[in-house]
Enzyme design. Structure first.
Site, PDB file in Angstrom:
ATOM      1  N   ASP A  44       0.846  -1.191   0.000  1.00  0.00           N
ATOM      2  CA  ASP A  44       0.000   0.000   0.000  1.00  0.00           C
ATOM      3  C   ASP A  44       0.883   1.243   0.000  1.00  0.00           C
ATOM      4  O   ASP A  44       1.567   1.528   0.980  1.00  0.00           O
ATOM      5  CB  ASP A  44      -0.903  -0.016   1.246  1.00  0.00           C
ATOM      6  CG  ASP A  44      -1.845   1.168   1.257  1.00  0.00           C
ATOM      7  OD1 ASP A  44      -2.778   1.178   0.438  1.00  0.00           O
ATOM      8  OD2 ASP A  44      -1.640   2.102   2.063  1.00  0.00           O
TER       9      ASP A  44
ATOM     10  N   TYR B 123       3.458   9.773   0.571  1.00  0.00           N
ATOM     11  CA  TYR B 123       4.386   9.135   1.522  1.00  0.00           C
ATOM     12  C   TYR B 123       5.852   9.434   1.154  1.00  0.00           C
ATOM     13  O   TYR B 123       6.753   9.158   1.934  1.00  0.00           O
ATOM     14  CB  TYR B 123       4.201   7.611   1.567  1.00  0.00           C
ATOM     15  CG  TYR B 123       2.829   7.132   1.960  1.00  0.00           C
ATOM     16  CD1 TYR B 123       1.917   7.974   2.598  1.00  0.00           C
ATOM     17  CD2 TYR B 123       2.419   5.825   1.696  1.00  0.00           C
ATOM     18  CE1 TYR B 123       0.648   7.526   2.944  1.00  0.00           C
ATOM     19  CE2 TYR B 123       1.150   5.379   2.049  1.00  0.00           C
ATOM     20  CZ  TYR B 123       0.276   6.234   2.663  1.00  0.00           C
ATOM     21  OH  TYR B 123      -0.986   5.789   3.002  1.00  0.00           O
TER      22      TYR B 123
ATOM     23  N   LYS C 133      -2.046   6.205  -4.625  1.00  0.00           N
ATOM     24  CA  LYS C 133      -3.127   7.118  -4.225  1.00  0.00           C
ATOM     25  C   LYS C 133      -2.977   8.489  -4.879  1.00  0.00           C
ATOM     26  O   LYS C 133      -1.876   9.026  -4.954  1.00  0.00           O
ATOM     27  CB  LYS C 133      -3.160   7.272  -2.697  1.00  0.00           C
ATOM     28  CG  LYS C 133      -3.334   5.958  -1.949  1.00  0.00           C
ATOM     29  CD  LYS C 133      -3.559   6.165  -0.461  1.00  0.00           C
ATOM     30  CE  LYS C 133      -3.563   4.843   0.287  1.00  0.00           C
ATOM     31  NZ  LYS C 133      -2.224   4.355   0.570  1.00  0.00           N
TER      32      LYS C 133
ATOM     33  N   HIS D 205      -7.133   9.545  -2.511  1.00  0.00           N
ATOM     34  CA  HIS D 205      -6.619   9.439  -1.142  1.00  0.00           C
ATOM     35  C   HIS D 205      -7.615   9.963  -0.096  1.00  0.00           C
ATOM     36  O   HIS D 205      -7.810   9.344   0.950  1.00  0.00           O
ATOM     37  CB  HIS D 205      -5.294  10.201  -1.040  1.00  0.00           C
ATOM     38  CG  HIS D 205      -4.424   9.738   0.080  1.00  0.00           C
ATOM     39  ND1 HIS D 205      -3.052   9.742   0.020  1.00  0.00           N
ATOM     40  CD2 HIS D 205      -4.707   9.262   1.314  1.00  0.00           C
ATOM     41  CE1 HIS D 205      -2.546   9.273   1.159  1.00  0.00           C
ATOM     42  NE2 HIS D 205      -3.533   8.987   1.956  1.00  0.00           N
TER      43      HIS D 205
END
Length: 274
Positions: free
Chosen positions: A15, A20, A49, A82
């Site tokens: 994921d 990130y 995302k 997201h």
């Protein structure tokens, strides 16, 4: 490093997300494990995302292409919106005004969804879904005129203190998979998480059930979701825990255990609790 350890331990669902800021490293780890014969590309299920600053329809495909470039992959398996919150496009991930308030953007998420559908048709992604959507927001997409593909999943915070039973029921009735993040509570990163909030994994009920099964509270919390039909994400950076969190397929919680864990629900959100 954590990605390589996870793949070696048997994990196949990775994921990820643009925000990130580790797509290049994760992509490298995946490609290394493909190169050394541990897995094939088809074995890996990668989720990316779409961040809040890319909700305008014309920005969706470029955002996905950026993710693919970072990962050095031809396609990803799942691309999800997201959050339903749209931010002003630009270099800043969280654009702020002079009063330290987030600058939002006015975007109809049905238009964003159409752009997501086009990415699927172009073969850049196999499936598309959403994250942090409530029932009303899901219905807006599901009832969209001319809907081509419905969201395959809704990824939300979900753990024994926030079991999302109503949303889970709604998703199941519409063939949408509920994916749980923060399934063990949360990593408690300040400023996102209230440092005084109770720890799921220290709950005495969870502890007693874990002891009975000779398991860790984390393993029980993950098993709970699996038995409810929830796809579960476990986040860890330590090799021991990464391996431990995978050992959830060789034991069963009793109906009494499940009921006891259901009873822990407090509708306690660690994240997005604005």
């Amino acid at each position: 490093m954590a990605t390589k350890v996870a793949i070696e331990a048997g994990y196949r669902h990775i994921d990820g997300a643009f925000t990130y800021e580790n797509e290049k490293e994760v992509g490298q780890a995946i490609r290394a494990k493909i190169a050394d014969g541990t897995v094939t590309r088809e074995d890996i299920f990668y989720t990316g995302k779409l961040w809040n600053t890319y909700h305008r329809p014309e920005l969706v495909r470029p955002a996905l292409e950026e993710t693919l470039k970072n990962l050095q992959l031809d396609y990803i398996d799942l691309y999800i919106i997201h959050t339903p919150m749209s931010f002003k496009p630009g270099k800043e991930k969280i654009p702020m005004d002079e009063n330290n308030k987030v600058i939002s953007d006015s975007v109809d998420l049905r238009d964003t969804w159409e752009a997501m559908e086009k990415c699927k048709d172009a073969g850049l992604v196999k499936s598309i879904g959403v994250s942090n959507f409530n029932r009303r927001q899901l219905e807006m997409i599901l009832n969209k005129p001319g809907l081509k593909y419905k969201p395959v999943c809704n990824q939300v915070e979900c753990h024994p203190y926030l079991n999302q039973s109503k949303l889970l029921e709604f998703c199941k009735s519409n063939d949408i998979i509920l994916v749980a993040y923060s399934a063990l509570g949360s990593h408690r990163e300040a400023p996102w998480v209230d440092q005084n909030s109770p720890l799921v994994l220290e709950d005495p009920v969870l502890g007693a059930i874990a002891k009975k099964h000779n398991r860790t509270p984390a393993q029980v919390a993950l098993r709970y979701q699996i038995q409810r039909g929830v796809v579960v994400l476990a986040k860890s950076f330590t090799e021991k825990r990464i391996k431990e969190n995978f050992q959830v397929f060789d034991f069963q919680l009793t109906p009494e255990d499940m009921k006891a864990i259901d009873g822990l629900n407090k509708n306690l959100r660690y994240l997005f609790n604005q």
